[in-house]
Design a protein around this motif. Structure first.
Motif, PDB file in Angstrom:
ATOM      1  N   VAL A   1       0.817  -1.216   0.000  1.00 31.03           N
ATOM      2  CA  VAL A   1       0.000   0.000   0.000  1.00 31.03           C
ATOM      3  C   VAL A   1       0.851   1.266   0.000  1.00 31.03           C
ATOM      4  O   VAL A   1       1.863   1.334   0.682  1.00 31.03           O
ATOM      5  N   GLU A   2       0.409   2.239  -0.766  1.00 29.08           N
ATOM      6  CA  GLU A   2       1.017   3.567  -0.679  1.00 29.08           C
ATOM      7  C   GLU A   2      -0.079   4.571  -0.368  1.00 29.08           C
ATOM      8  O   GLU A   2      -1.231   4.374  -0.734  1.00 29.08           O
ATOM      9  N   CYS A   3       0.285   5.659   0.320  1.00 34.58           N
ATOM     10  CA  CYS A   3      -0.704   6.660   0.706  1.00 34.58           C
ATOM     11  C   CYS A   3      -0.344   8.030   0.157  1.00 34.58           C
ATOM     12  O   CYS A   3       0.825   8.411   0.141  1.00 34.58           O
ATOM     13  N   THR A   4      -1.350   8.748  -0.285  1.00 32.69           N
ATOM     14  CA  THR A   4      -1.165  10.129  -0.711  1.00 32.69           C
ATOM     15  C   THR A   4      -2.177  10.982   0.042  1.00 32.69           C
ATOM     16  O   THR A   4      -3.380  10.754  -0.053  1.00 32.69           O
ATOM     17  N   ARG A   5      -1.666  11.911   0.812  1.00 34.76           N
ATOM     18  CA  ARG A   5      -2.521  12.820   1.591  1.00 34.76           C
ATOM     19  C   ARG A   5      -2.509  14.161   0.870  1.00 34.76           C
ATOM     20  O   ARG A   5      -1.459  14.718   0.595  1.00 34.76           O
ATOM     21  N   ILE A   6      -3.679  14.664   0.561  1.00 30.79           N
ATOM     22  CA  ILE A   6      -3.765  15.893  -0.208  1.00 30.79           C
ATOM     23  C   ILE A   6      -4.178  17.061   0.678  1.00 30.79           C
ATOM     24  O   ILE A   6      -5.236  17.040   1.297  1.00 30.79           O
ATOM     25  N   ASP A   7      -3.298  18.029   0.745  1.00 28.96           N
ATOM     26  CA  ASP A   7      -3.524  19.194   1.588  1.00 28.96           C
ATOM     27  C   ASP A   7      -3.484  20.428   0.702  1.00 28.96           C
ATOM     28  O   ASP A   7      -2.442  20.773   0.149  1.00 28.96           O
ATOM     29  N   ALA A   8      -4.623  21.081   0.577  1.00 31.94           N
ATOM     30  CA  ALA A   8      -4.742  22.234  -0.330  1.00 31.94           C
ATOM     31  C   ALA A   8      -3.800  23.374   0.059  1.00 31.94           C
ATOM     32  O   ALA A   8      -3.439  24.204  -0.772  1.00 31.94           O
ATOM     33  N   SER A   9      -3.380  23.406   1.315  1.00 36.99           N
ATOM     34  CA  SER A   9      -2.521  24.504   1.749  1.00 36.99           C
ATOM     35  C   SER A   9      -1.063  24.289   1.342  1.00 36.99           C
ATOM     36  O   SER A   9      -0.230  25.166   1.481  1.00 36.99           O
ATOM     37  N   GLU A  10      -0.754  23.086   0.845  1.00 39.18           N
ATOM     38  CA  GLU A  10       0.616  22.807   0.416  1.00 39.18           C
ATOM     39  C   GLU A  10       0.752  23.029  -1.090  1.00 39.18           C
ATOM     40  O   GLU A  10      -0.107  22.624  -1.857  1.00 39.18           O
ATOM     41  N   GLU A  11       1.837  23.630  -1.466  1.00 38.00           N
ATOM     42  CA  GLU A  11       2.069  23.919  -2.889  1.00 38.00           C
ATOM     43  C   GLU A  11       2.683  22.698  -3.579  1.00 38.00           C
ATOM     44  O   GLU A  11       3.883  22.642  -3.799  1.00 38.00           O
TER      45      GLU A  11
END
Length: 134
Positions: free
Chosen positions: A30-40
């Motif tokens: 498994v791989e995870c991607t966390r998406i944070d709109a505040s990060e460029e």
């Protein structure tokens, strides 16, 4: 190397992402991607890459249900739509499942599971898809 499943979640669903990946780690790669709109970051590129190297991509739609619907639509389009080779699955919990009705996308599967069962549901879906593709 291909990984089995990439889990993608909004930062608002970080806890769900953590819980689900812990359950799956014993069974799948498994791989995870966390998406944070505040990060460029170029998340579109990151997700396109994930779709290339995963056998299945799962978008977790907990608290960020609306985000998940729009995001799935976007990555589906960017990656060849119905002709994409990598299956996309969107997992909702009961609380936010009403959003699922907005997601009528060919080839995108919807799952319904609570936090504690999310990992197991994904494993079952992965096995089902793997069996279909063999």
């Amino acid at each position: 190397a291909k990984c089995d499943v990439t889990l993608i979640a909004n930062a608002a669903d970080e806890l769900l992402l953590d819980k689900t990946s812990i359950i799956l780690e014993g069974m799948l790669n498994v791989e995870c991607t966390r998406i944070d709109a505040s990060e460029e970051k170029d998340y579109e590129a990151i997700c396109t890459e994930a779709l290339k190297k995963s056998r299945m991509v799962v978008v977790l739609a907990g608290a960020a249900g609306e985000w998940a619907v729009n995001f799935t639509r976007q990555i589906w389009k960017t990656n060849g739509g119905a002709s994409s080779k990598t299956p996309i699955v969107v997992l909702f919990d009961k609380l936010h499942f009403s959003r699922a009705k907005e997601l009528k996308i060919p080839g995108v599967r919807l799952l319904l599971a609570d936090d504690s069962m999310a990992g197991l549901e994904i494993k079952v879906e992965f096995d089902r898809m793997t069996a279909l593709n063999e």
